[in-house]
Write an enzyme that holds these catalytic residues in place. Structure first.
Site, PDB file in Angstrom:
ATOM      1  N   GLY A  61       0.806  -1.213   0.000  1.00 15.16           N
ATOM      2  CA  GLY A  61       0.000   0.000   0.000  1.00 15.16           C
ATOM      3  C   GLY A  61       0.836   1.258   0.000  1.00 15.16           C
ATOM      4  CD  GLU A 106       9.689  -0.181   6.283  1.00 15.60           C
ATOM      5  OE1 GLU A 106       9.787  -1.002   7.209  1.00 15.60           O
ATOM      6  OE2 GLU A 106       8.651  -0.033   5.595  1.00 15.60           O
ATOM      7  N   GLY A 144       6.476  -6.348   3.014  1.00 14.99           N
ATOM      8  CA  GLY A 144       6.278  -7.781   2.847  1.00 14.99           C
ATOM      9  C   GLY A 144       6.772  -8.326   1.531  1.00 14.99           C
ATOM     10  CB  ALA A 175       5.587 -17.036  -1.699  1.00 19.80           C
ATOM     11  CB  VAL A 225       5.163   6.245  12.976  1.00 18.39           C
ATOM     12  CG1 VAL A 225       4.058   7.217  13.395  1.00 18.39           C
ATOM     13  CG2 VAL A 225       5.777   6.692  11.642  1.00 18.39           C
ATOM     14  CG  HIS A 283      -1.463 -14.440   3.474  1.00 16.59           C
ATOM     15  ND1 HIS A 283      -1.692 -15.653   2.862  1.00 16.59           N
ATOM     16  CD2 HIS A 283      -0.301 -13.973   2.962  1.00 16.59           C
ATOM     17  CE1 HIS A 283      -0.722 -15.921   2.012  1.00 16.59           C
ATOM     18  NE2 HIS A 283       0.138 -14.916   2.055  1.00 16.59           N
ATOM     19  N   GLY A 285      -2.990  -3.970   4.055  1.00 21.51           N
ATOM     20  CA  GLY A 285      -3.794  -5.165   4.270  1.00 21.51           C
ATOM     21  C   GLY A 285      -4.849  -5.025   5.338  1.00 21.51           C
TER      22      GLY A 285
END
Length: 561
Positions: free
Chosen positions: A17, A36, A87, A92, A227, A473, A506
């Protein structure tokens, strides 16, 4: 945009995202800063095997700044990513469009025809991530095909769509995707170590596409910054902008936190479902109390389980490690999807989480049944504890479902600090084991024994023995809804009550997909960013609370540039 702010937009996180937001908003003229928490990796910086824990595992307190996060909740064990590229560094690279039940889930289906609305953005995401059909074919892929036939679902077998550059193996060539604007690439060698970090340079991580192009357009990425808070500059008028507070992620190593604050008119939260849950739960308790009370609801595990078939030894002419991480899949039934997963030679550390398979359910607690099984089969139990050549003699099975189940994640005070906890949520109970998955793993074990001529047994993950399934996930918790009493973000992925903050990772995935979620996270982010105005132009998105207006047909057709 007021020049009173340090930046137009601050993006928190650089995964699927955050990388989309960084590139697309830079293309629209915004000054974008990305924070990050993880470190930046060049190809040669990744671990050679998963035993190089300092480069593979994420545990800053122990001096480990790798790509693999592991978190625990009462209802699941979470595997996630870390680093510039999020991620994508350890996933994968399997990029499926989900089946129809995902788009028609009641949580969000009343807003629009999501399958049609997201279709052009899936196409964009596939192009940006370089999706092709996996060409790898070997003993594992034949085993998967035969297992599907044995289970009566042979027609469902297929090779995976993956984001990998399959050029001449090991040969470095100029950017083959973006007309020379992207970095040079190297052809895949099928070493199998995709999830440890691709040292070859063949994997289409976000560093090779979205982030590379974003940095060419002036986006600044600050790695190793965590953050800690996002505060309105004026609490009475949060639309005037926010101050984003950070500290050094590696403060344990550096000996100082180095606190800083930067301001922006808009903030994009894209820290991954786990990181976003931690941040938003903290903000609701402190700086942003108006966040919807539905925060943490509809958190999903993709109804997932990890198992596998392990043989005692593998003949010299059989190589289970050759290929990319996930190469094929089939359906056990209409809701249950199974993929094979592999690690490369030498990457055996994850074998520490593998145990003998024991079914759940029934009156006898599973730990008791596991102990009884170990006593009945001491040889199998002893062999299951060995990780010697584990990756070379194991076929991992990733099981996912489209079943409607969820947990509720909240913030709780612990002995020393606040932490996330969970309880059962909406829909069916979050599964502690998946019977269809166990049946598929047993069939894989039988097939592996036939293929190798060696004793083979089904396995599971250690968490499942304690009724804590493992998921790669972790999703939801800040889902899309038409009102704040049903979800956390509006149909444009703006935080309800704080439209200057968008959530594009996600955590906004509103239903179990039954397939790997990376392509969907990317497509949803593409759609959300497509609806932003260009810098200085009017915002055509309705104000929060006004009726939803479908804008994406014009956007997809190029009407908004």
């Amino acid at each position: 945009m007021s020049r009173a702010h340090d930046h137009d937009v601050i993006v928190i996180g650089s995964g699927f995202g955050g990388s989309v937001a960084a590139l697309r908003l830079a293309e629209k003229g915004y000054d974008v800063l990305v924070y990050e928490a993880g470190r930046r990796f060049a190809d040669e910086d990744f671990a050679r095997t998963s035993w190089d824990l300092r480069r593979y595992l994420w545990a800053p307190a122990l001096g480990c700044y790798g790509v693999q996060r592991i978190h625990r909740l009462p209802h699941c064990l979470v595997l996630a990513g870390a680093g510039v590229g999020g991620g994508s560094l350890n996933y994968a690279q399997t990029l499926y469009v989900p089946p129809k039940p995902f788009f028609t889930d009641p949580q969000w289906s009343g807003i629009t025809d999501w399958e049609a609305e997201l279709a052009p953005h899936y196409a964009t995401a596939q192009r940006m991530l370089g999706v092709v059909e996996n060409p790898c074919d070997g003993p594992v892929e034949r085993l998967m095909r035969d297992t599907a036939v044995e289970l009566g679902t042979g027609a469902s077998f297929r090779r995976t769509p993956v984001g990998v550059f399959f050029g001449e193996p090991g040969r470095r060539v100029p950017d083959p995707y973006f007309g020379g604007e992207g970095p040079d690439r190297t052809g895949c060698t099928q070493c199998g170590n995709c999830m440890v970090g691709c040292r070859v340079g063949a994997k289409n991580t976000l560093v090779k596409n979205y982030l590379a192009l974003a940095e060419r357009r002036g986006v600044v990425i600050e790695p190793l910054r965590t953050v800690t808070s996002v505060r309105p500059l004026d609490p009475a008028h949060p639309d005037e902008g926010y101050a984003v507070h950070t500290v050094r992620t590696d403060a344990h190593r550096r000996g100082r936190r180095d606190p800083r604050a930067a301001t922006a008119r808009h903030v994009v939260v894209a820290a991954g479902a786990w990181g976003t849950a931690q941040l938003l739960q903290t903000l609701k308790a402190t700086a942003l109390p108006g966040i919807s009370d539905r925060l943490g609801w509809q958190t999903r595990t993709n109804s997932e389980a990890l198992g596998g078939a392990m043989t005692v030894r593998v003949p010299r002419d059989v190589d289970l490690t050759r290929g990319v991480a996930i190469t094929s899949s089939f359906h056990v039934d209409e809701t249950t999807h199974v993929e094979n997963v592999r690690y490369g030679k030498g990457s055996n550390a994850m074998g520490l989480l593998a145990v003998m398979q024991v079914d759940g359910g029934g009156r006898v607690p599973r730990p008791v049944r596991f102990l009884a099984s170990a006593l009945r089969h001491p040889g199998d139990f002893a062999r299951s504890l060995s990780v010697r050549r584990w990756s070379e003699r194991t076929v991992i099975a990733l099981v996912m479902q489209t079943v409607d189940n969820s947990i509720v994640v909240s913030r709780r005070r612990g002995w020393f600090r606040w932490h996330l906890t969970s309880e059962q949520g909406h829909g069916e109970p979050n599964p502690t084991w998946i019977p269809q998955g166990n049946r598929a793993v047993r069939a894989l074990a039988r097939g592996l024994e036939r293929a190798t001529g060696e004793r083979s047994r089904p396995g599971s993950s250690i968490g499942e023995i304690l009724d804590i399934p493992m998921t790669a996930h972790f999703l939801g918790g800040a889902v899309i809804a038409e009102s704040p009493d049903r979800g956390v973000v509006d149909p444009y992925q703006r935080l309800w009550g704080y439209p200057g903050i968008s959530v594009v990772d996600g955590s906004t995935v509103s239903a179990n997909l039954g397939v790997n979620p990376a392509l969907t996270i990317t497509a949803q982010a593409e759609r959300a960013m497509a609806l932003w105005p260009r810098r200085g132009e009017p915002d055509r998105r309705p104000k929060q609370g006004e009726p939803y207006v479908r804008l994406t047909e014009r956007v997809a057709a190029g009407a908004d540039g």
